[in-house]
Design a protein around this motif. Structure first.
Motif, PDB file in Angstrom:
ATOM      1  N   TYR A 363       3.241   0.551  -6.018  1.00  0.00           N
ATOM      2  CA  TYR A 363       1.839   0.965  -5.897  1.00  0.00           C
ATOM      3  C   TYR A 363       1.132   0.783  -7.235  1.00  0.00           C
ATOM      4  CZ  TYR A 363       3.150   3.120  -1.457  1.00  0.00           C
ATOM      5  OH  TYR A 363       3.591   3.326  -0.171  1.00  0.00           O
ATOM      6  N   LEU A 400     -11.184   3.352  -0.330  1.00  0.00           N
ATOM      7  CA  LEU A 400      -9.854   3.412   0.277  1.00  0.00           C
ATOM      8  C   LEU A 400      -9.856   2.833   1.686  1.00  0.00           C
ATOM      9  CD1 LEU A 400      -8.935   7.051  -0.835  1.00  0.00           C
ATOM     10  CD2 LEU A 400      -8.278   4.917  -1.942  1.00  0.00           C
ATOM     11  N   GLY A 404      -4.603   4.345   1.002  1.00  0.00           N
ATOM     12  CA  GLY A 404      -4.451   4.774  -0.387  1.00  0.00           C
ATOM     13  C   GLY A 404      -4.806   6.235  -0.500  1.00  0.00           C
ATOM     14  N   ILE A 418      -2.937   3.077  -4.863  1.00  0.00           N
ATOM     15  CA  ILE A 418      -3.136   1.965  -3.940  1.00  0.00           C
ATOM     16  C   ILE A 418      -1.827   1.209  -3.770  1.00  0.00           C
ATOM     17  CG2 ILE A 418      -4.440  -0.137  -3.454  1.00  0.00           C
ATOM     18  CD1 ILE A 418      -6.216   2.284  -3.513  1.00  0.00           C
ATOM     19  N   ILE A 430     -10.796  -3.770  -6.782  1.00  0.00           N
ATOM     20  CA  ILE A 430     -11.202  -2.431  -6.318  1.00  0.00           C
ATOM     21  C   ILE A 430     -12.079  -1.758  -7.370  1.00  0.00           C
ATOM     22  CG2 ILE A 430     -10.347  -0.116  -5.803  1.00  0.00           C
ATOM     23  CD1 ILE A 430      -7.946  -1.419  -4.445  1.00  0.00           C
TER      24      ILE A 430
END
Length: 764
Positions: A363, A400, A404, A418, A430
């Motif tokens: 992640y 999101l 996430g 994420i 993002i």
């Protein structure tokens, strides 16, 4: 045909021999009887010899064949007996002896073998034994226990003699005991299952508990009837993608973690295998709203240990969740933004970290900071500041879209978790989206402020023993921003390690100062004209208690950034003056000691007062102290530099400019700076012997310095050739390894005494 080829050859040979003998006899009639008699005797002798060899050959062939069969039999993972029809030869393998407890020697006795095998195992004829395929009977073990077996017998070799044929047979048996027990258990379990099925179905329905099961390697989940009713679906099976789509966006990571737990799962012991896990999430349900469910499940590794089965019970806990919502809000919801707080982020983060470590799924952790947020509070008030935080929280949550987790982790700091999709640009994309939306959102209410946000991010796999460490890395990367708005910085292990190392050195340096581990080394300065010792440069060294020396290049930059340099400079100034005065009191020829000042010393402290205190405390005359300043330091603020330097000169202290020519200054500054000595940098000296341009530059600087009545000294001299060139160019003094390396005080004291003896005339 090949089987009888040897016999045909032998017969043909005898026939040819007989014809030859007969032909000779016919040609010599008088010796016919003698010739035929010799032939008969030779034929009889050769036949006897041939018969002897044939019999031995057949016996050896039979022995080797039996040995080969015996080796094969021993390698079979089943019970095996190699025997002949009259039981004159019996051999068993280790599998049989292990099963029934008798040794192979025991079973070679027909009496013992008949105790082991039932009477019906001995068929009336050999053909009957062979025909009884898959014959099932019990054998008796040594302790009397009955072992259910199934046997097959095959003839593996036949040897013939004049009287009869010998048959060698191989019987192979399988132990059916475990299969019988499993069969009995299965029948018993089936009866019990049939009896309890009605009770089970009724209890599951009344308790409103559903079942969710997934086999290793499968791409879909089995959904029980009760769970289908709860979710409003019709199919008995639901695919990964469809089930994932029913999860609440904030809980999608929980689904991913469940899938990850099935990968690379290896249960180490029975206790781990029995472990029951529990997690909670929201699913889109039959009434088209999200309900809270609790999933209690177990993970059973498959035989490959690479995948696992997963399954358990699902219970609707929406009503309990509503009761607990106030507690949840107090513990995990941020008051200002109404999104999750740092506590919840750390909890979810640690759970994700552990699943990531087991599954290999990683992640991204992103930390966001609103640039210059304090200005909003100062100029617009805290109410507007909270409003801005609330709106920024919405932007974070809106980012999101693909799953996430987001939270406000403190002040104007927000964080995102994420899932890594394999695209290294994902976190930057993002962050850019959040920055653009934030800028647009603030166009009306905060247009005059030009609101922006910066971010630091790292990958969970970048290091750290737990999630707290990973978050530290992301926050560290954010702290590395140079103040540029909308800055985006990824965590860098090398930079982080360098700062950590600097912090460690700073802590050690504090202790080193307290423990008097700092010492001065001294490097000699020599008069180029007569070779006498005219001065020394005091150089700081850090000698640890174990004797290791830390180079100044490692700890001086750390000291300058932490302001420990002031303590170090005070020590150097005092110790250099004290030691020089001590040597003078010993009767050694007085020489000048040089010390170096840093920018911190020169611009942030009262240098003049520090020098006066050191001279007064040690009793050293000012003329024997030389203060060295670098060119770049002196020219940082020329007016202040001239004022500070003049105050030092007024004390009677010498003033040198170090590293001259390495900066960006003009030679014209020599006219205005009140220096007494110009130090030529070693970068010019090292090429003097082979570079004419370096010689011209050095000569020009020396000439200009002389015109201003400023002495010159060259540092970094390592060869006699360099010294001769500088001497010819008119340089006054020299310093470098050619004359002496930096030495501790006891070695330098010996050096001073040696130079003092050299300066004494021979006839004195």
């Amino acid at each position: 045909m090949r089987k009888y080829s040897k016999i045909i050859v032998i017969i043909a040979s005898y026939a040819a021999f007989a014809l030859t003998a007969l032909n000779i006899a016919l040609r010599i009639p008088a010796y016919t009887n003698v010739i035929m008699g010799c032939f008969a005797a030779a034929a009889a002798a050769s036949a006897a010899i041939l018969a002897f060899f044939i019999i031995n050959f057949e016996r050896e062939r039979a022995r080797k064949e039996r040995e080969n069969i015996s080796r094969i039999m021993q390698s079979i993972n089943a019970m095996a007996i190699l025997w002949d029809a009259d039981f004159r030869f019996v051999e068993v393998n280790s599998c049989l002896t292990n099963t029934i407890g008798y040794t192979s020697q025991d079973l070679s006795d027909i009496k013992t073998l008949k105790k082991v095998l039932p009477s019906d195992a001995f068929a009336p004829s050999l053909q009957a034994v062979v025909n009884n395929r898959d014959e099932e009977f019990y054998v008796t073990a040594k302790g009397g226990a009955k072992v259910c077996t199934i046997w097959n017998t095959s003839i593996v070799s036949v040897s013939s003699s004049r009287k009869r044929s010998r048959y060698l047979m191989l019987s192979i048996g399988l132990d059916l005991s475990e299969s019988i027990r499993m069969k009995e258990d299965l029948i018993k379990y089936s009866k019990e299952l049939a009896e309890s099925e009605t009770r089970y179905s009724l209890s599951m329905e009344l308790s409103e508990i559903g079942l969710l099961l997934k086999a290793s390697g499968s791409s879909s989940y089995y959904v029980s009837q009760q769970l289908r009713n709860m979710l409003g679906i019709n199919s008995e099976y639901i695919s990964d993608g469809v089930l994932r789509a029913r999860f609440h966006p904030s809980d999608v990571m929980t689904f991913d973690a469940l899938g990850g737990a099935m990968i690379n799962c290896a249960v180490q012991d029975e206790e781990s295998a029995r472990a029951v896990h529990c997690t909670e999430f929201r699913l889109l349900s039959a009434d088209n709203t999200y309900h809270w469910y609790q999933f209690r499940y177990k993970i059973n590794p498959a035989e490959t240990k690479l995948l696992a089965d997963i399954g358990g019970a699902i219970l609707d806990i929406t009503q309990n969740k509503e009761k607990d919502s106030l507690i949840e809000k107090m513990a995990y919801i941020d008051d200002v933004t109404q999104i999750y707080n740092r506590n919840k982020f750390m909890q979810i983060g640690q759970e994700t970290f552990e699943c990531s470590r087991d599954s290999g799924i990683t992640y991204w952790v992103i930390v966001l900071d609103i640039d210059n947020f304090h200005i909003i509070n100062d100029t617009c008030g805290y109410t507007n500041g909270n409003k801005l935080l609330n709106e920024f929280g919405k932007v974070v949550q809106d980012s999101l879209t693909s799953g996430g987790f987001g939270a406000r982790i403190g002040g104007d700091n927000f964080a995102l978790l994420i899932r890594d999709s394999g695209d290294e640009s994902l976190p930057v994309n993002i962050i850019r989206t959040i920055q653009d939306k934030f800028k647009t959102m603030c166009a009306d209410n905060f247009s005059s402020q030009g609101m922006t946000c910066s971010a630091g991010y790292c990958k969970m796999s970048d290091g750290g023993g737990d999630f707290a460490k990973v978050l530290d890395h992301a926050e560290f990367s954010l702290s590395m921003s140079d103040g540029t708005k909308n800055d985006i910085i990824r965590y860098d292990n090398a930079v982080h390690d360098k700062i950590i190392k600097s912090a460690a050195i700073e802590n050690e340096l504090v202790k080193a100062i307290e423990n008097n581990e700092l010492v001065l080394y001294y490097q000699p300065k020599i008069h180029l004209g007569n070779g006498t010792l005219i001065g020394m440069e005091a150089l700081i060294r850090w000698v640890r208690s174990d004797g290791t020396v830390v180079p100044p290049s490692e700890f001086i930059p750390v000291a300058e950034s932490s302001l420990l340099i002031t303590k170090i400079s005070d020590f150097v100034l005092y110790e250099a003056c004290r030691q020089n005065k001590t040597w003078q009191d010993m009767g050694l020829p007085p020489i000048t000691v040089s010390i170096n000042l840093t920018a911190v010393d020169f611009y942030q402290t009262d240098v003049k007062e520090s020098i006066i205190k050191a001279l007064d405390a040690t009793g050293l005359d000012p003329q024997w102290l030389d203060v060295e300043l670098t060119e770049s330091l002196a020219l940082k603020d020329i007016d202040h530099a001239i004022q500070q330097m003049q105050e030092i000169r007024d004390l009677g202290v010498k003033l040198s400019m170090d590293d001259f020519g390495t900066g960006y200054s003009s030679l014209s500054y020599i006219q205005v700076l009140p220096i007494t000595l110009l130090k030529l940098d070693r970068s010019f000296i090292m090429y003097l012997e082979e570079d004419e341009i370096s010689r011209e530059i050095v000569s020009a600087v020396i000439r200009i310095a002389k015109s201003k009545k400023i002495e010159t000294i060259a540092e970094g001299i390592e060869t006699i050739g360099q010294a001769d060139i500088l001497k010819e160019a008119g340089c006054d003094h020299a310093q470098g390894y050619f004359y002496g390396k930096p030495m501790p005080k006891d070695k330098f004291e010996e050096f001073m005494q040696m130079k003092a003896r050299e300066s004494v005339p021979a006839n004195s």
